[in-house]
Design a protein around this motif. Structure first.
Motif, PDB file in Angstrom:
ATOM      1  N   GLY A   1      42.465  45.485  46.995  1.00 25.63           N
ATOM      2  CA  GLY A   1      41.397  44.768  46.291  1.00 25.63           C
ATOM      3  C   GLY A   1      40.947  45.531  45.057  1.00 25.63           C
ATOM      4  N   ARG A   2      40.909  46.861  45.169  1.00 23.13           N
ATOM      5  CA  ARG A   2      40.537  47.704  44.021  1.00 23.13           C
ATOM      6  C   ARG A   2      41.630  47.680  42.957  1.00 23.13           C
ATOM      7  N   PHE A   3      42.900  47.651  43.406  1.00 22.06           N
ATOM      8  CA  PHE A   3      44.003  47.574  42.439  1.00 22.06           C
ATOM      9  C   PHE A   3      43.926  46.275  41.645  1.00 22.06           C
ATOM     10  N   GLU A   4      43.673  45.159  42.331  1.00 21.25           N
ATOM     11  CA  GLU A   4      43.562  43.873  41.635  1.00 21.25           C
ATOM     12  C   GLU A   4      42.401  43.876  40.654  1.00 21.25           C
ATOM     13  N   ALA A   5      41.275  44.490  41.052  1.00 22.26           N
ATOM     14  CA  ALA A   5      40.116  44.574  40.145  1.00 22.26           C
ATOM     15  C   ALA A   5      40.465  45.383  38.900  1.00 22.26           C
ATOM     16  N   LEU A   6      41.236  46.466  39.080  1.00 24.10           N
ATOM     17  CA  LEU A   6      41.677  47.288  37.936  1.00 24.10           C
ATOM     18  C   LEU A   6      42.500  46.463  36.970  1.00 24.10           C
ATOM     19  N   LEU A   7      43.485  45.721  37.499  1.00 26.32           N
ATOM     20  CA  LEU A   7      44.360  44.916  36.630  1.00 26.32           C
ATOM     21  C   LEU A   7      43.573  43.811  35.929  1.00 26.32           C
ATOM     22  N   GLU A   8      42.651  43.164  36.651  1.00 23.92           N
ATOM     23  CA  GLU A   8      41.873  42.074  36.055  1.00 23.92           C
ATOM     24  C   GLU A   8      40.972  42.569  34.941  1.00 23.92           C
ATOM     25  N   ALA A   9      40.511  43.815  35.050  1.00 25.52           N
ATOM     26  CA  ALA A   9      39.651  44.378  34.006  1.00 25.52           C
ATOM     27  C   ALA A   9      40.457  44.890  32.822  1.00 25.52           C
ATOM     28  N   ALA A  10      41.658  45.423  33.089  1.00 21.13           N
ATOM     29  CA  ALA A  10      42.406  46.114  32.031  1.00 21.13           C
ATOM     30  C   ALA A  10      43.430  45.237  31.333  1.00 21.13           C
ATOM     31  N   VAL A  11      44.072  44.296  32.050  1.00 25.27           N
ATOM     32  CA  VAL A  11      45.183  43.524  31.487  1.00 25.27           C
ATOM     33  C   VAL A  11      44.736  42.097  31.207  1.00 25.27           C
ATOM     34  N   ASP A  12      45.189  41.553  30.066  1.00 22.11           N
ATOM     35  CA  ASP A  12      44.886  40.167  29.719  1.00 22.11           C
ATOM     36  C   ASP A  12      45.845  39.250  30.486  1.00 22.11           C
ATOM     37  N   LEU A  13      45.432  38.863  31.688  1.00 26.66           N
ATOM     38  CA  LEU A  13      46.310  38.080  32.573  1.00 26.66           C
ATOM     39  C   LEU A  13      46.573  36.667  32.053  1.00 26.66           C
ATOM     40  N   ASN A  14      45.705  36.186  31.151  1.00 22.96           N
ATOM     41  CA  ASN A  14      45.877  34.828  30.610  1.00 22.96           C
ATOM     42  C   ASN A  14      47.097  34.721  29.703  1.00 22.96           C
ATOM     43  N   LYS A  15      47.560  35.858  29.175  1.00 25.79           N
ATOM     44  CA  LYS A  15      48.694  35.832  28.240  1.00 25.79           C
ATOM     45  C   LYS A  15      50.046  35.961  28.946  1.00 25.79           C
ATOM     46  N   ILE A  16      50.016  36.219  30.265  1.00 25.19           N
ATOM     47  CA  ILE A  16      51.259  36.329  31.032  1.00 25.19           C
ATOM     48  C   ILE A  16      51.848  34.921  31.215  1.00 25.19           C
ATOM     49  N   PRO A  17      53.163  34.699  31.133  1.00 31.54           N
ATOM     50  CA  PRO A  17      54.233  35.689  30.960  1.00 31.54           C
ATOM     51  C   PRO A  17      54.690  35.871  29.518  1.00 31.54           C
ATOM     52  N   ASP A  18      53.968  35.283  28.545  1.00 33.78           N
ATOM     53  CA  ASP A  18      54.414  35.395  27.151  1.00 33.78           C
ATOM     54  C   ASP A  18      54.353  36.840  26.659  1.00 33.78           C
ATOM     55  N   GLU A  19      53.281  37.541  27.010  1.00 31.53           N
ATOM     56  CA  GLU A  19      53.176  38.955  26.637  1.00 31.53           C
ATOM     57  C   GLU A  19      52.304  39.694  27.639  1.00 31.53           C
ATOM     58  N   TYR A  20      52.567  40.989  27.772  1.00 31.27           N
ATOM     59  CA  TYR A  20      51.828  41.846  28.691  1.00 31.27           C
ATOM     60  C   TYR A  20      51.056  42.864  27.864  1.00 31.27           C
ATOM     61  N   VAL A  21      49.736  42.651  27.748  1.00 36.38           N
ATOM     62  CA  VAL A  21      48.921  43.492  26.872  1.00 36.38           C
ATOM     63  C   VAL A  21      47.612  43.870  27.555  1.00 36.38           C
ATOM     64  N   ILE A  22      47.050  44.993  27.092  1.00 33.26           N
ATOM     65  CA  ILE A  22      45.719  45.410  27.531  1.00 33.26           C
ATOM     66  C   ILE A  22      44.689  44.462  26.920  1.00 33.26           C
ATOM     67  N   CYS A  23      43.619  44.161  27.656  1.00 30.20           N
ATOM     68  CA  CYS A  23      42.563  43.277  27.147  1.00 30.20           C
ATOM     69  C   CYS A  23      42.002  43.806  25.828  1.00 30.20           C
ATOM     70  N   ALA A  24      41.814  42.906  24.885  1.00 28.01           N
ATOM     71  CA  ALA A  24      41.259  43.303  23.583  1.00 28.01           C
ATOM     72  C   ALA A  24      39.855  43.879  23.731  1.00 28.01           C
ATOM     73  N   SER A  25      39.108  43.445  24.742  1.00 28.77           N
ATOM     74  CA  SER A  25      37.744  43.929  24.940  1.00 28.77           C
ATOM     75  C   SER A  25      37.713  45.358  25.478  1.00 28.77           C
ATOM     76  N   TYR A  26      38.867  45.885  25.846  1.00 24.45           N
ATOM     77  CA  TYR A  26      38.955  47.235  26.427  1.00 24.45           C
ATOM     78  C   TYR A  26      38.783  48.317  25.379  1.00 24.45           C
ATOM     79  N   ASP A  27      39.070  47.970  24.097  1.00 23.73           N
ATOM     80  CA  ASP A  27      39.049  48.980  23.026  1.00 23.73           C
ATOM     81  C   ASP A  27      38.691  48.281  21.706  1.00 23.73           C
ATOM     82  N   ALA A  28      37.836  48.929  20.889  1.00 25.44           N
ATOM     83  CA  ALA A  28      37.354  48.310  19.640  1.00 25.44           C
ATOM     84  C   ALA A  28      38.501  48.018  18.673  1.00 25.44           C
ATOM     85  N   GLU A  29      39.410  48.972  18.511  1.00 23.75           N
ATOM     86  CA  GLU A  29      40.521  48.780  17.570  1.00 23.75           C
ATOM     87  C   GLU A  29      41.456  47.657  18.044  1.00 23.75           C
ATOM     88  N   LEU A  30      41.627  47.577  19.358  1.00 19.85           N
ATOM     89  CA  LEU A  30      42.425  46.467  19.890  1.00 19.85           C
ATOM     90  C   LEU A  30      41.755  45.135  19.592  1.00 19.85           C
TER      91      LEU A  30
END
Length: 443
Positions: A196-225
């Motif tokens: 459950g903690r692993f899933e929470a980590l992925l949901e917070a860090a990875v933009d799951l809505n863009k899968i499977p077109d691209e695998y990227v870190i959420c833009a909200s995770y970093d200002a430059e991103l």
């Protein structure tokens, strides 16, 4: 001293000490070799346990394709996951000799045989959807996993409650055993303290809505991103505007007739079916650049779309570069869940193999029968009343009867320790003597 030297050799060979992540993770336990039957390579060949590597089967002289299919592994392998296929291979190489342990497996197979709905749900949906959790987890342990790998583990983690829920539906005593052995363990592995903690980590860090077109870190995770994401969105809007302009120019309906697509080779491009391409071929030749023409249609672009596609690809590379250190941090945290994933993988592999056995049992030319297993006689105990007996009534050879056009004649074998020490089997050539002997071994 000999054991210490053997352990040192094993550690050196496996290079366990070279990775600090392994320190404190390992323990020594007793391995009871007496739990398994020891089969050498000639026994495995004689009983056709594993697929033949050579062009002809052992003693059979059949061609390559037939030889590879003529094995217990091929017969029993209806597994849906890579982990299940590997476990089946391991089980066939080291069969159990403990009657209680065999009975526990038989209980599970009987439960799956008796509940085809649960068996079909597990095999047709949940197990089929599992990635190779074991292999991906090994990559994760070495910190070589990508965001795609983490998302596949997320997919596997999300499937565990559904597998457990399907097992919960099995009724009766065998159903209770399945719940204890597998469902309850899967539920625990998936709770808030584990996956459950692993899933929470992925949901917070990875933009799951863009899968499977691209695998990227959420833009909200970093200002430059976040800034780069705005530029990417703007570039994508310009690409869609260029797409609509091309549709107007060619007088084709966007999305319905003219398609906007992208891949790694060409970036963003336009595509028409072969039929629709013929209506605008003159215009294409004059104002557009054809990238390739295949059965699925013609891919082409124009000057504006090509420039915008190049701009978007450059922004994607910048985003990838900017997120690299964040990906490493996410992988580091995710690696702490490796042991949990390996436990879940082992449980799912067992479920897969046992469900595969059940499918084999019910889909055989004549359905398989659950045998009654008796304990082995121990020399010290002076033997037991039902021990040391092989009694097969109207038994068949599982491989031979599975072949097309074969009507196998069932055989009976009765061996009792102390009464019938051996049997003399006579008959003409091609009378089936060796098949009978192998049949008993295979059973």
């Amino acid at each position: 001293e000999g054991a210490a030297a053997a352990l040192a050799a094993a550690l050196r060979f496996s290079e366990l000490l070279s990775d600090p992540a392994n320190h404190g993770r390992c323990s020594l336990v007793m391995h009871d070799t007496g739990r398994y039957m020891r089969l050498d390579s000639s026994a495995l060949r004689a009983l056709n346990v594993l697929p033949e590597r050579s062009s002809a089967s052992a003693g059979g002289g059949a061609g390559g394709d037939g030889a590879r299919g003529f094995s217990l592994y091929a017969l029993l392998n209806k597994c849906r996951s890579p982990m299940g296929r590997r476990l089946l291979l391991r089980w066939l190489k080291q069969p159990l000799v403990d009657a209680d342990a065999i009975a526990a497996r038989h209980d599970a197979v009987e439960a799956f045989v008796g509940d085809p709905e649960v068996r079909d749900t597990l095999r047709g949906a949940h197990l089929r959807a599992l990635p190779d959790v074991e292999r991906i987890t090994r990559k994760l342990e070495r910190r070589r996993a990508s965001l795609m790998d983490l998302c596949r583990l997320y997919q596997a983690s999300a499937a565990l409650p559904y597998i457990a829920e399907a097992l919960e539906r099995v009724r009766g005593e065998t159903g209770a055993a399945l719940r204890t052995a597998y469902a309850e363990k899967l539920v625990k592995l998936h709770d808030g303290e584990h996956l459950g903690r692993f899933e929470a980590l992925l949901e917070a860090a990875v933009d799951l809505n863009k899968i499977p077109d691209e695998y990227v870190i959420c833009a909200s995770y970093d200002a430059e991103l976040g800034e780069l994401q705005k530029l990417k969105d703007a570039a994508e809007e310009e690409i869609h505007e260029a797409f609509r302009e091309a549709a107007d120019d060619l007088r084709l309906q966007p999305e319905k007739v003219l398609k906007l697509e992208h891949n790694n080779m060409h970036g963003w491009y336009l595509r028409l079916t072969k039929k629709d391409e013929t209506t605008v071929r003159k215009k294409l030749t004059a104002s557009y650049q054809v990238l390739e023409a295949k059965k699925d249609g013609t891919k082409f672009t124009n000057k504006k779309l090509r420039a915008l596609s190049g701009k978007r690809v450059d922004l994607d590379k910048s985003y990838e570069s900017q997120q690299r250190h964040l990906v490493e941090r996410v992988v580091d945290v995710a690696a702490s869940f490796s042991d949990v994933f390996l436990q879940a993988s082992a449980i799912c592999a067992e479920i897969d193999v046992l469900a595969s056995f059940a499918e084999t049992a019910v889909s055989a030319p004549v359905p398989f029968t659950r045998p009654e297993m008796t304990p082995m006689a121990r020399a010290s105990s002076g033997g037991e009343e039902d021990a040391g007996v092989i009694e097969l009534r109207d038994s068949r050879h599982p491989n031979v009867e599975a072949q097309d056009g074969v009507q196998f004649i069932a055989n009976t074998c009765d061996l009792r320790r102390g009464e019938s020490w051996f049997q003399i089997i006579t008959g003409p050539n091609m009378g089936g003597k060796s098949t009978f002997i192998r049949q008993v071994g295979a059973c």
